[in-house]
Design a protein around this motif. Structure first.
Motif, PDB file in Angstrom:
ATOM      1  N   LEU A  51       0.875  -1.219  -0.021  1.00  0.00           N
ATOM      2  CA  LEU A  51      -0.051  -0.177   0.007  1.00  0.00           C
ATOM      3  C   LEU A  51       0.598   1.176  -0.096  1.00  0.00           C
ATOM      4  N   ALA A  52       1.971   1.488   0.779  1.00  0.00           N
ATOM      5  CA  ALA A  52       2.796   2.666   0.837  1.00  0.00           C
ATOM      6  C   ALA A  52       3.686   2.598  -0.571  1.00  0.00           C
ATOM      7  N   ASP A  53       3.802   1.570  -1.279  1.00  0.00           N
ATOM      8  CA  ASP A  53       4.286   1.416  -2.369  1.00  0.00           C
ATOM      9  C   ASP A  53       3.255   2.219  -3.603  1.00  0.00           C
ATOM     10  N   VAL A  54       2.235   2.086  -3.258  1.00  0.00           N
ATOM     11  CA  VAL A  54       1.121   2.870  -4.266  1.00  0.00           C
ATOM     12  C   VAL A  54       0.758   4.078  -3.707  1.00  0.00           C
ATOM     13  N   GLY A  55       1.180   4.471  -2.703  1.00  0.00           N
ATOM     14  CA  GLY A  55       0.871   5.906  -2.080  1.00  0.00           C
ATOM     15  C   GLY A  55      -0.433   5.949  -1.112  1.00  0.00           C
ATOM     16  N   LEU A  56      -0.784   4.826  -0.608  1.00  0.00           N
ATOM     17  CA  LEU A  56      -1.939   4.781   0.322  1.00  0.00           C
ATOM     18  C   LEU A  56      -1.666   4.304   1.590  1.00  0.00           C
ATOM     19  N   THR A  57      -2.421   4.653   2.686  1.00  0.00           N
ATOM     20  CA  THR A  57      -2.226   3.942   4.009  1.00  0.00           C
ATOM     21  C   THR A  57      -3.440   3.029   4.366  1.00  0.00           C
ATOM     22  N   ARG A  58      -3.086   2.130   5.176  1.00  0.00           N
ATOM     23  CA  ARG A  58      -4.221   1.010   5.525  1.00  0.00           C
ATOM     24  C   ARG A  58      -5.538   1.646   5.650  1.00  0.00           C
ATOM     25  N   ALA A  59      -5.800   2.899   6.301  1.00  0.00           N
ATOM     26  CA  ALA A  59      -7.041   3.613   6.285  1.00  0.00           C
ATOM     27  C   ALA A  59      -7.660   4.107   5.124  1.00  0.00           C
ATOM     28  N   GLN A  60      -6.857   4.525   4.375  1.00  0.00           N
ATOM     29  CA  GLN A  60      -7.357   4.974   2.931  1.00  0.00           C
ATOM     30  C   GLN A  60      -7.943   3.816   2.172  1.00  0.00           C
ATOM     31  N   ALA A  61      -7.074   2.653   2.192  1.00  0.00           N
ATOM     32  CA  ALA A  61      -7.509   1.313   1.562  1.00  0.00           C
ATOM     33  C   ALA A  61      -8.672   1.178   2.058  1.00  0.00           C
ATOM     34  N   GLU A  62      -8.836   0.909   3.415  1.00  0.00           N
ATOM     35  CA  GLU A  62     -10.376   0.296   3.974  1.00  0.00           C
ATOM     36  C   GLU A  62     -11.272   1.222   3.724  1.00  0.00           C
ATOM     37  N   ARG A  63     -11.187   2.475   3.546  1.00  0.00           N
ATOM     38  CA  ARG A  63     -12.050   3.638   3.464  1.00  0.00           C
ATOM     39  C   ARG A  63     -12.638   3.356   1.937  1.00  0.00           C
ATOM     40  N   GLU A  64     -11.859   3.189   0.833  1.00  0.00           N
ATOM     41  CA  GLU A  64     -11.959   3.124  -0.509  1.00  0.00           C
ATOM     42  C   GLU A  64     -12.909   1.767  -0.605  1.00  0.00           C
ATOM     43  N   ALA A  65     -12.237   0.723   0.178  1.00  0.00           N
ATOM     44  CA  ALA A  65     -12.883  -0.599  -0.067  1.00  0.00           C
ATOM     45  C   ALA A  65     -14.489  -0.530   0.427  1.00  0.00           C
ATOM     46  N   ARG A  66     -14.903   0.215   1.409  1.00  0.00           N
ATOM     47  CA  ARG A  66     -16.163   0.308   1.644  1.00  0.00           C
ATOM     48  C   ARG A  66     -16.903   0.860   0.881  1.00  0.00           C
TER      49      ARG A  66
END
Length: 72
Positions: A51-66
């Motif tokens: 996720l860090a390699d693509v410039g996202l945090t875990r919280a941003q990924a979870e928000r997008e997935a929801r």
């Protein structure tokens, strides 16, 4: 109907018109909807380093997935 530049307050602008929002047809882009659903789920399977390699945090990924699959 007012032009885009009239609404933005720009003098002497173009002739583009602003049309009222029209609902999208859900039957028009099913492949895109499914692609978004799959890629949002795939975000949850990535490691924190990936996720860090693509410039996202875990919280941003979870928000997008929801997000619902139809929402951009």
């Amino acid at each position: 109907m007012r032009t885009f530049d009239e609404m933005a307050g720009v003098a002497g602008g173009s002739a583009r018109t602003v049309r009222p929002c029209q609902p999208r047809s859900f039957g028009r882009d099913w492949p895109g909807f499914w692609r978004r659903l799959r890629t949002r789920r795939a975000l949850l399977r990535l490691s924190d380093q990936a996720l860090a390699d693509v410039g996202l945090t875990r919280a941003q990924a979870e928000r997008e997935a929801r997000l619902p699959f139809w929402q951009l």
